[in-house]
Motif scaffolding. Structure first.
Motif, PDB file in Angstrom:
ATOM      1  N   PRO A  50       0.820  -1.217   0.000  1.00 25.77           N
ATOM      2  CA  PRO A  50       0.000   0.000   0.000  1.00 25.77           C
ATOM      3  C   PRO A  50       0.852   1.265   0.000  1.00 25.77           C
ATOM      4  N   GLY A  51       0.486   2.190  -0.875  1.00 24.12           N
ATOM      5  CA  GLY A  51       1.172   3.475  -0.909  1.00 24.12           C
ATOM      6  C   GLY A  51       2.445   3.501  -1.722  1.00 24.12           C
ATOM      7  N   VAL A  52       2.945   2.329  -2.110  1.00 20.15           N
ATOM      8  CA  VAL A  52       4.191   2.259  -2.884  1.00 20.15           C
ATOM      9  C   VAL A  52       3.911   2.670  -4.323  1.00 20.15           C
ATOM     10  N   ASP A  53       4.854   3.397  -4.941  1.00 24.36           N
ATOM     11  CA  ASP A  53       4.673   3.862  -6.308  1.00 24.36           C
ATOM     12  C   ASP A  53       5.191   2.865  -7.340  1.00 24.36           C
ATOM     13  N   LEU A  54       6.391   2.323  -7.126  1.00 27.39           N
ATOM     14  CA  LEU A  54       6.986   1.355  -8.044  1.00 27.39           C
ATOM     15  C   LEU A  54       7.820   0.365  -7.241  1.00 27.39           C
ATOM     16  N   ILE A  55       8.076  -0.792  -7.839  1.00 28.69           N
ATOM     17  CA  ILE A  55       8.909  -1.814  -7.200  1.00 28.69           C
ATOM     18  C   ILE A  55      10.058  -2.153  -8.147  1.00 28.69           C
ATOM     19  N   PHE A  56      11.268  -2.143  -7.603  1.00 24.53           N
ATOM     20  CA  PHE A  56      12.475  -2.413  -8.381  1.00 24.53           C
ATOM     21  C   PHE A  56      13.162  -3.666  -7.861  1.00 24.53           C
ATOM     22  N   ARG A 438      13.486  -6.899  -3.086  1.00 26.05           N
ATOM     23  CA  ARG A 438      12.838  -5.814  -3.806  1.00 26.05           C
ATOM     24  C   ARG A 438      13.193  -4.483  -3.170  1.00 26.05           C
ATOM     25  N   THR A 439      13.176  -3.469  -3.977  1.00 27.91           N
ATOM     26  CA  THR A 439      13.344  -2.097  -3.518  1.00 27.91           C
ATOM     27  C   THR A 439      12.084  -1.341  -3.910  1.00 27.91           C
ATOM     28  N   TYR A 440      11.531  -0.582  -2.958  1.00 31.33           N
ATOM     29  CA  TYR A 440      10.300   0.151  -3.212  1.00 31.33           C
ATOM     30  C   TYR A 440      10.582   1.626  -3.436  1.00 31.33           C
ATOM     31  N   LEU A 441       9.906   2.204  -4.432  1.00 30.55           N
ATOM     32  CA  LEU A 441       9.881   3.655  -4.556  1.00 30.55           C
ATOM     33  C   LEU A 441       8.642   4.131  -3.816  1.00 30.55           C
ATOM     34  N   ASP A 442       8.862   4.806  -2.702  1.00 33.79           N
ATOM     35  CA  ASP A 442       7.773   5.260  -1.847  1.00 33.79           C
ATOM     36  C   ASP A 442       7.784   6.782  -1.869  1.00 33.79           C
ATOM     37  N   GLY A 443       6.937   7.365  -2.721  1.00 35.93           N
ATOM     38  CA  GLY A 443       7.038   8.801  -2.948  1.00 35.93           C
ATOM     39  C   GLY A 443       8.283   9.085  -3.761  1.00 35.93           C
ATOM     40  N   SER A 444       9.213   9.814  -3.178  1.00 41.94           N
ATOM     41  CA  SER A 444      10.466  10.116  -3.873  1.00 41.94           C
ATOM     42  C   SER A 444      11.652   9.388  -3.257  1.00 41.94           C
ATOM     43  N   VAL A 445      11.389   8.438  -2.350  1.00 44.74           N
ATOM     44  CA  VAL A 445      12.453   7.772  -1.602  1.00 44.74           C
ATOM     45  C   VAL A 445      12.457   6.277  -1.912  1.00 44.74           C
ATOM     46  N   LYS A 446      13.635   5.703  -2.112  1.00 44.83           N
ATOM     47  CA  LYS A 446      13.766   4.253  -2.275  1.00 44.83           C
ATOM     48  C   LYS A 446      13.977   3.611  -0.909  1.00 44.83           C
ATOM     49  N   ILE A 447      13.197   2.587  -0.607  1.00 46.19           N
ATOM     50  CA  ILE A 447      13.320   1.868   0.664  1.00 46.19           C
ATOM     51  C   ILE A 447      13.429   0.383   0.386  1.00 46.19           C
ATOM     52  N   GLY A 448      14.067  -0.339   1.291  1.00 43.94           N
ATOM     53  CA  GLY A 448      14.200  -1.780   1.153  1.00 43.94           C
ATOM     54  C   GLY A 448      12.935  -2.491   1.585  1.00 43.94           C
ATOM     55  N   ALA A 449      12.712  -3.660   1.004  1.00 48.10           N
ATOM     56  CA  ALA A 449      11.524  -4.438   1.354  1.00 48.10           C
ATOM     57  C   ALA A 449      11.536  -4.877   2.808  1.00 48.10           C
ATOM     58  N   LEU A 450      12.735  -4.973   3.407  1.00 51.21           N
ATOM     59  CA  LEU A 450      12.848  -5.424   4.794  1.00 51.21           C
ATOM     60  C   LEU A 450      13.029  -4.265   5.771  1.00 51.21           C
ATOM     61  N   ARG A 455       5.640  -2.902   5.914  1.00 50.78           N
ATOM     62  CA  ARG A 455       5.084  -3.828   6.911  1.00 50.78           C
ATOM     63  C   ARG A 455       4.262  -3.066   7.937  1.00 50.78           C
ATOM     64  N   ASP A 456       4.797  -1.952   8.457  1.00 54.48           N
ATOM     65  CA  ASP A 456       4.076  -1.165   9.452  1.00 54.48           C
ATOM     66  C   ASP A 456       2.806  -0.567   8.853  1.00 54.48           C
ATOM     67  N   ARG A 457       2.888  -0.161   7.586  1.00 48.92           N
ATOM     68  CA  ARG A 457       1.720   0.427   6.924  1.00 48.92           C
ATOM     69  C   ARG A 457       0.610  -0.614   6.800  1.00 48.92           C
ATOM     70  N   ILE A 458       0.985  -1.844   6.460  1.00 49.58           N
ATOM     71  CA  ILE A 458      -0.009  -2.910   6.349  1.00 49.58           C
ATOM     72  C   ILE A 458      -0.615  -3.205   7.709  1.00 49.58           C
ATOM     73  N   ARG A 459       0.227  -3.254   8.734  1.00 50.18           N
ATOM     74  CA  ARG A 459      -0.288  -3.542  10.073  1.00 50.18           C
ATOM     75  C   ARG A 459      -1.257  -2.470  10.541  1.00 50.18           C
ATOM     76  N   MET A 460      -0.962  -1.200  10.232  1.00 53.69           N
ATOM     77  CA  MET A 460      -1.891  -0.137  10.603  1.00 53.69           C
ATOM     78  C   MET A 460      -3.194  -0.259   9.820  1.00 53.69           C
ATOM     79  N   ALA A 461      -3.078  -0.646   8.548  1.00 56.78           N
ATOM     80  CA  ALA A 461      -4.282  -0.798   7.726  1.00 56.78           C
ATOM     81  C   ALA A 461      -5.153  -1.937   8.234  1.00 56.78           C
ATOM     82  N   LEU A 462      -4.526  -3.010   8.689  1.00 53.59           N
ATOM     83  CA  LEU A 462      -5.275  -4.175   9.163  1.00 53.59           C
ATOM     84  C   LEU A 462      -5.842  -3.978  10.566  1.00 53.59           C
TER      85      LEU A 462
END
Length: 556
Positions: A50-56, A438-450, A455-462
């Motif tokens: 959720p919220g991720v723009d692209l996955i690399f 995987r590497t996520y593009l989240d907005g303008s920032v690249k973050i690692g899948a781990l 994970r925290d975003r999914i937990r808040m959503a659930l």
């Protein structure tokens, strides 16, 4: 005896469809000179990212060895092959080689990120080769669903490798080069050590159909439509866009392209000469003034993308254009697995408007750009490789492709992401396993899948979220009662009392019972408040929400 070896390792695209990135190397173990074939993206979904723009792909292994990376070769301009070239240019730094159309798309991506276009170098097709380090690499034209698709010949001092790229056997592709059997057979003459081969449609036992076979059915469909006609397909499928536009023109309709990606692809095709004739188009402003029965829109969003033109039209209006009862919407595309929900949502929204939706369930309005099983076997027969290494597919596709290879007397090699294979000798051997992800593009920032962000975003959503606030005075005594703020939780629970009141009452009782060891230790106090909040919510609503605790202390 020479210790130099040929290695192959996918960082993405082997074990999934999308996010392609394939490493080839030659040299002494641990000192190999490297090239990368393709550097693509895949797309997120609201369930898992959720919220991720692209996955690399995770290219950390390659970035750590950038001093050994000679070049990046891009086989074609689909996003899952070229989409990440600008995102990782700073990390990898290597020159990028591609044919003219693909290079045009790659340069646009580079300039959007502020990089110079000079990093992308245009090369001609086979028999021209590019020499980088110990490699000689040639782009071999092959038919696919986008212009100037190419397989690669990769010659090393210890043998020839052939990378098929995405392909199909199409002798009349409308736009782009036809599949040339004689050309591909000629590649086998020096002997081919390994064929890295597309596996997408390995389970389809029927021969693939040509792009040119669609024209008459699409034209008949449009000619029979009474209201406005809207069609969507992959923006990169220039041949299909042309087929749709020409069919609309012959039916007496004005053609309007909607969606930035659609216009960008047609512009690139015209600029590079791969598209020499395309029907005249009208602007969205002009399309609004033309009678509905005389207009055809070709729009982006064949996969249900929320921000694309198809979804916007389904929600009511796009660039001032609306759809009405009696109009027709055509999906001239296949729904990629995982995108069904978004496509069905759009279909139902159009249905509620009274729009007639036509999909590809009949098989009349779309053909795949990937080789079916008989076409894969044809390429095996033409290239005659010592090894067949399936790529571009989920694990089940790779495994089935290995089985087919072995049934034909070839040596099939199963090499999912992170598997480094030594292809030098008579037997392919796994040389190493590399951690890939995987590497996520989240907005303008690249973050690692781990990294924990998604994970925290999914937990808040659930589970929802509770913020707990407490204030303690100079003597470490509570100042007032704790108070809460809640997000994504019901207002009342089993007791029928407001959830906030129940939480705050239980927290107040905890604070009243807490001893000085707890009240003077932020860690213990935070742990206790979180535990009480989650247990109280569990009792009331049957959920344990995510909890943020803010402790404020007044200083003397």
């Amino acid at each position: 005896m020479s210790s130099e070896r040929i290695i192959y390792m996918p960082l993405g695209g082997a074990g999934e469809i999308g996010m392609n990135a394939y490493v080839y190397g030659y040299g002494e173990p641990g000192k190999e000179r490297l090239i990368l074939v393709d550097l693509g993206v895949t797309f997120p979904d609201m369930d898992s990212t959720p919220g991720v723009d692209l996955i690399f792909p995770d290219v950390q292994w390659l970035a750590e060895r950038r001093d050994r990376l000679e070049a990046i070769f891009i086989t074609h301009a689909h996003e899952d092959h070229v989409g990440a070239v600008a995102q990782f240019h700073e990390d990898l730094g290597a020159p990028i080689y591609a044919r003219a159309f693909t290079a045009n798309i790659a340069r646009r991506k580079m300039t959007e990120k502020g990089y110079t276009e000079k990093s992308v170098r245009t090369v001609s097709a086979w028999p021209e080769v590019t020499e980088v380090g110990p490699f000689k690499v040639g782009f071999v034209p092959i038919s696919h669903s986008i212009p100037e698709s190419s397989g690669l010949v990769i010659d090393t001092p210890k043998g020839r490798l052939v990378h098929s790229g995405d392909f199909k056997v199409d002798h009349d592709p409308v736009v782009g080069e036809a599949f040339d059997e004689e050309l591909w057979a000629s590649l086998a003459e020096p002997g081919v050590q390994a064929l890295m081969c597309d596996s997408t449609n390995v389970f389809n036992a029927h021969e693939g159909r040509s792009e040119s076979s669609l024209s008459s059915d699409i034209e008949g469909l449009i000619a029979g439509a009474k209201g406005m006609v809207v069609a969507t397909t992959f923006a990169s499928n220039v041949a299909r866009v042309k087929t749709l536009a020409e069919a609309g023109k012959r039916a007496g309709r004005s053609i309007c392209l909607l969606g930035r990606a659609m216009r960008r692809m047609i512009e690139a095709a015209v600029e590079t000469g791969v598209l020499k004739e395309f029907p005249k188009t009208v602007s969205p402003e002009d399309a609004k003034e033309i009678p509905r029965e005389n207009v055809m829109l070709i729009v982006t969003g064949s996969q249900g993308e929320r921000r694309a033109a198809s979804a916007q039209l389904a929600q009511g209006k796009y660039q001032g254009i609306t759809m009405k009862e009696g109009d027709m919407f055509l999906f001239s595309s296949k729904t990629i697995p995982g995108n069904e929900r978004g496509v069905i949502r759009i279909i139902n929204q159009f249905s509620e408007m009274g729009v007639d939706v036509v999909d590809d369930s009949s098989g009349l309005y779309h053909v795949s750009g990937h080789a079916n099983r008989p076409d894969l076997e044809k390429l095996h027969d033409l290239v005659k490789p010592h090894f067949v290494v399936p790529m571009h597919g989920e694990h089940r596709h790779l495994r089935e492709h290995v089985k087919i290879s072995k049934s034909k007397g070839l040596r099939g090699v199963l090499a999912p992401n992170g598997t480094m294979v030594d292809l030098t000798g008579e037997r392919a051997e796994v040389a190493e396993y590399v951690e890939t992800g995987r590497t996520y593009l989240d907005g303008s920032v690249k973050i690692g899948a781990l990294d924990g962000v998604v994970r925290d975003r999914i937990r808040m959503a659930l589970n929802g979220h509770v913020m707990v606030n407490v204030i303690l005075d100079e003597d470490d005594d509570p100042l007032g009662e704790p108070w809460c703020e809640i997000k994504g939780l019901p207002e009342e629970g089993r007791s029928r009392a407001p959830l906030l009141d129940v939480l705050e009452e239980d927290l107040s009782q905890f604070m009243g019972r807490a001893g000085s060891k707890t009240l003077t230790d932020d860690d213990k106090l935070e742990e206790g408040l979180r535990k009480v909040t989650r247990q109280s919510a569990q009792n009331e609503i049957g959920k344990r929400p995510e909890v943020t605790v803010i402790i404020s202390r007044l200083s003397a």
